[in-house]
Design an enzyme around this catalytic site. Sequence first.
Site, PDB file in Angstrom:
ATOM      1  N   HIS A   1       0.813  -0.983  -0.177  1.00 17.11           N
ATOM      2  CA  HIS A   1       0.085   0.098   0.096  1.00 17.11           C
ATOM      3  C   HIS A   1       0.823   1.271  -0.018  1.00 17.11           C
ATOM      4  O   HIS A   1       1.073   1.863   0.975  1.00 17.11           O
ATOM      5  CB  HIS A   1      -1.026  -0.027   1.335  1.00 17.11           C
ATOM      6  CG  HIS A   1      -1.998  -0.947   0.839  1.00 17.11           C
ATOM      7  ND1 HIS A   1      -2.007  -2.056   1.614  1.00 17.11           N
ATOM      8  CD2 HIS A   1      -3.348  -1.008   0.220  1.00 17.11           C
ATOM      9  CE1 HIS A   1      -3.135  -2.785   1.199  1.00 17.11           C
ATOM     10  NE2 HIS A   1      -3.791  -2.013   0.694  1.00 17.11           N
TER      11      HIS A   1
ATOM     12  N   HIS B   1       0.949   1.420  -5.792  1.00 16.97           N
ATOM     13  CA  HIS B   1      -0.234   0.888  -5.849  1.00 16.97           C
ATOM     14  C   HIS B   1      -1.183   1.852  -6.166  1.00 16.97           C
ATOM     15  O   HIS B   1      -2.138   1.704  -7.131  1.00 16.97           O
ATOM     16  CB  HIS B   1      -0.610   0.268  -4.264  1.00 16.97           C
ATOM     17  CG  HIS B   1      -2.282   0.035  -4.263  1.00 16.97           C
ATOM     18  ND1 HIS B   1      -2.755  -1.153  -4.884  1.00 16.97           N
ATOM     19  CD2 HIS B   1      -2.905   0.276  -3.497  1.00 16.97           C
ATOM     20  CE1 HIS B   1      -4.200  -1.392  -4.763  1.00 16.97           C
ATOM     21  NE2 HIS B   1      -4.126  -0.287  -3.590  1.00 16.97           N
TER      22      HIS B   1
ATOM     23  N   HIS C   1      -7.174   7.071  -2.538  1.00 13.34           N
ATOM     24  CA  HIS C   1      -8.181   6.003  -2.070  1.00 13.34           C
ATOM     25  C   HIS C   1      -7.315   5.263  -1.003  1.00 13.34           C
ATOM     26  O   HIS C   1      -8.119   4.612  -0.122  1.00 13.34           O
ATOM     27  CB  HIS C   1      -8.565   4.953  -3.112  1.00 13.34           C
ATOM     28  CG  HIS C   1      -7.686   3.998  -3.525  1.00 13.34           C
ATOM     29  ND1 HIS C   1      -6.429   4.019  -4.310  1.00 13.34           N
ATOM     30  CD2 HIS C   1      -7.486   2.433  -3.161  1.00 13.34           C
ATOM     31  CE1 HIS C   1      -5.698   2.977  -4.505  1.00 13.34           C
ATOM     32  NE2 HIS C   1      -6.471   2.107  -3.692  1.00 13.34           N
ATOM     33  N   ASP C   2      -6.051   5.304  -0.936  1.00 16.27           N
ATOM     34  CA  ASP C   2      -5.102   4.550   0.233  1.00 16.27           C
ATOM     35  C   ASP C   2      -4.087   5.673   0.679  1.00 16.27           C
ATOM     36  O   ASP C   2      -3.262   4.893   1.244  1.00 16.27           O
ATOM     37  CB  ASP C   2      -4.455   3.465  -0.324  1.00 16.27           C
ATOM     38  CG  ASP C   2      -5.406   2.054  -0.383  1.00 16.27           C
ATOM     39  OD1 ASP C   2      -6.362   2.160   0.490  1.00 16.27           O
ATOM     40  OD2 ASP C   2      -5.334   1.312  -1.144  1.00 16.27           O
TER      41      ASP C   2
ATOM     42  N   ASP D   1      -8.900  -1.584  -7.866  1.00 14.67           N
ATOM     43  CA  ASP D   1      -8.361  -1.650  -6.681  1.00 14.67           C
ATOM     44  C   ASP D   1      -7.630  -2.946  -6.453  1.00 14.67           C
ATOM     45  O   ASP D   1      -6.547  -3.259  -5.884  1.00 14.67           O
ATOM     46  CB  ASP D   1      -9.358  -1.273  -5.463  1.00 14.67           C
ATOM     47  CG  ASP D   1      -8.340  -1.249  -4.161  1.00 14.67           C
ATOM     48  OD1 ASP D   1      -7.374  -0.826  -4.215  1.00 14.67           O
ATOM     49  OD2 ASP D   1      -8.959  -1.453  -2.989  1.00 14.67           O
TER      50      ASP D   1
END
Length: 865
Positions: A595, A599, A635-636, A761
């Site tokens: 992560h 990514h 998103h992360d 994802d």
Amino acid sequence: MGCAPSIHVSQSGVIYCRDSDESNSPRQTSSVSQGPTAPLHGLFVQTDAADAMPPSRAAGPPGAVRVRRSRAELGSGSSTGSSGPATTTCRGRRRHCCSSAEAETQTSYTSVKVLLIFAKEDSQSDGFWWACDRAGYRCNIARTPESALECFLDKHHEIIVIDHRQSRNFDAEAVCRSIRATNPSEHTVILAVVSQASDDHEEASVLPLLHAGFNRRFMENSSIIACYNELIQIEHGEVRSQFKLRACNSVFTALDHCHEAIEITSDDHVIQYVNPAFERMMGYHKGELLGKELADLPKSDKNRADLLDTINTCIKKGKEWQGVYYARRKSGDSIQQHVKITPVIGQGGKIRHFVSLKKLCCTTDSNKQIHRIHRDSGDNSQTEPHSFRHKSRRKESIDVKSISSRGSDAPSLQNRRYPSMARIHSMTIEAPITKVINIINAAQENSPVTVAEALDRVLEILRTTELYSPQLGTKDEDPHTSDLVGGLMTDGLRRLSGNEYVFTKNVHHSHSHLSMPITINDVPPSIAQLLDNEESWDFNIFELEAVTHKRPLVYLGLKVFSRFGVCEFLNCTETTLRAWLQVIEANYHSSNAYHNSTHAADVLHATAFFLGKERVKGSLDQLDEVAALIAATVHDVDHPGRTNSFLCNAGSELAVLYNDTAVLESHHTALAFQLTVKDTKCNIFKNIDRNHYRTLRQAIIDMVLATEMTKHFEHVNKFVNSINKPLAAESEGSDCECNPTGKNFPENQILIKRMMIKCADVANPCRPLDLCIEWAGRISEEYFAQTDEEKRQGLPVVMPVFDRNTCSIPKSQISFIDYFITDMFDAWDAFAHLPALMQHLADNYKHWKTLDDLKCKTLRLPSDS
């Protein structure tokens, strides 16, 4: 409001006028008051009197009318006093209201905003300033073209006055063109102030001004009343017309999203507009219809021979017609419609257009069932066809009055009870699931015992909360699957007292000497060459990671966002976008095995690839595309390299903050917006209006939250039932025309966006084999590290199979693909058509299966390493 306004001069030369945030004084500090002003659109508007005046103008112009106000006029909290600066004002004024009939068609707005662009202060700029003050307009003055553009993009003025009398300070026509090049200027009126023509010179043509983007020309005249009259004429002419045009945009947007088919024709029945619902219903594209006469379109032979003559006779008299009409679709099928045609009176009091609203007359099985039950139960209130057709919109529910009257012969009691029962019934039947339950209950009354018992079981299932989530216990007792489900689909197992895991982020910045690009055109050649292939699904993100020294997100983001016109949509510069991408990437942890920003770049790449697919592109608008790209990027962000279950079990600060629910996903979105808005240099949202921002923000939040795995099956099953199945029925030529696919309906667009980012994802198993293997190794290492830490801290081990000493990576990949990936990508492929991805998925699954059959626990066979 009782506050003294302050005047702020920005570094760029714009005089900004606003109410003081520091003053809480309820006293009126102005010595200048305003008289009544002209009406604007018939609405009550309160302004802060052109925000404020420059100090040099505070005392008022010569001969200005001063009006004393009573306490009642100023309001209870705004009495005149001596405190505060005497040269600032804080005034409110009220405009008179138009007739109610006119007000019903208007859209509300604040007072007119005027921007004066004058290189220096003179009598002409003073004249316009005081004219704005007299008219109650909000006014800003800019001294340079740069500050003018900045001010306009910030405030979106309705009127701009540009000094065109001399060119040594700035080129007025160039300033006008630069403003016209921006999206917000579409409805702005721009006025050129020109010098008076001398007696021996012929008056110049206005064509060059019009070509430059000006709307009007004003001959130099510093008289306040002359400037006032000019502004008032513009307000009541062009500005009011522009507001009506804006309202028309809203109306057409509403028509485009209306579920009813709408057709607008001219008085001689030439088609001038059809909405998307009409296209879906009739099977035509609007390009095939616009400009054609209705008489040229195929007709159904199921109508009465004289029906068209009857309709035309009625509507030509200016009367509305409604009834049932059979139309022929492009495919040749006849469909029954309920049609309502309304004549529109226009210029000269004559009929200029006809507006037709069309709904399908298709009775569903549930409606037939309810109708039969009403008939069999002797409820005569619904026996007349006309009554049944025009009864309440809650027609799918049993009539409360008929139910409540069955067991009582006391009319007075019934009359007393009925209103409250009706209110209760109206509250409970609004939810779609309640309508379904009511229909099933009604169907049970006249069903055989075996059917009634089966329907009881159906009702039990419908009353559960997790309608779209499978029963996890029914899966095979595969430890890898069980651990994946437990680790990814639950928010925590149990809390152990005394084991508080305090989440602290450790942002790792790269210390390489690779200079950051200012724009996409400044990217180093080695990186630019790699990015030439970014539109391909087989794009190698790890090569980009290496050549950018673990900063792939900034470079890929600049390229992808440029390709989708994100800067143009957000009205921001590439410099702002680059600064934002840098901030976001800096808050990804490069120490995480999986992560990290690579990514994020991979998910951004997959999202952009999906947005390029024809059906996806046709289902979403540009706001959806921009929201999806931003959501993929953030998103992360700040992911700690641990799962939600770990954080909940450890009692982390984030888990406590978000109540053990979607902990990381909530943190990612919250932090992304915090990082964006705290610094104007990287605030990509600073130039969009509030409504667009709120819509965009909601879409981004919804997509990021959709990446949480606890609702995985809910999202997938909703997508299959709402998108895939209607599409399949449509492609098979289903006879039912009641429920068109409606990919562009807002609720379906949400499902498509959720499914898209979910697939992006976890798209690693659908990448080329080498990339798939690398991703598998990285995620396994991150899970191994979590298991190690859980053991060190005495926390519950949520995924025991991910022990670095015993784990079989091929088995874990097979379980993940079987349980999460296959069904989801089958559904996504059915919608977006992704044969290359599905082939990669099959090849990769075969690779893992081969390793597992050979009892190999590593990423590759030892001979291949």
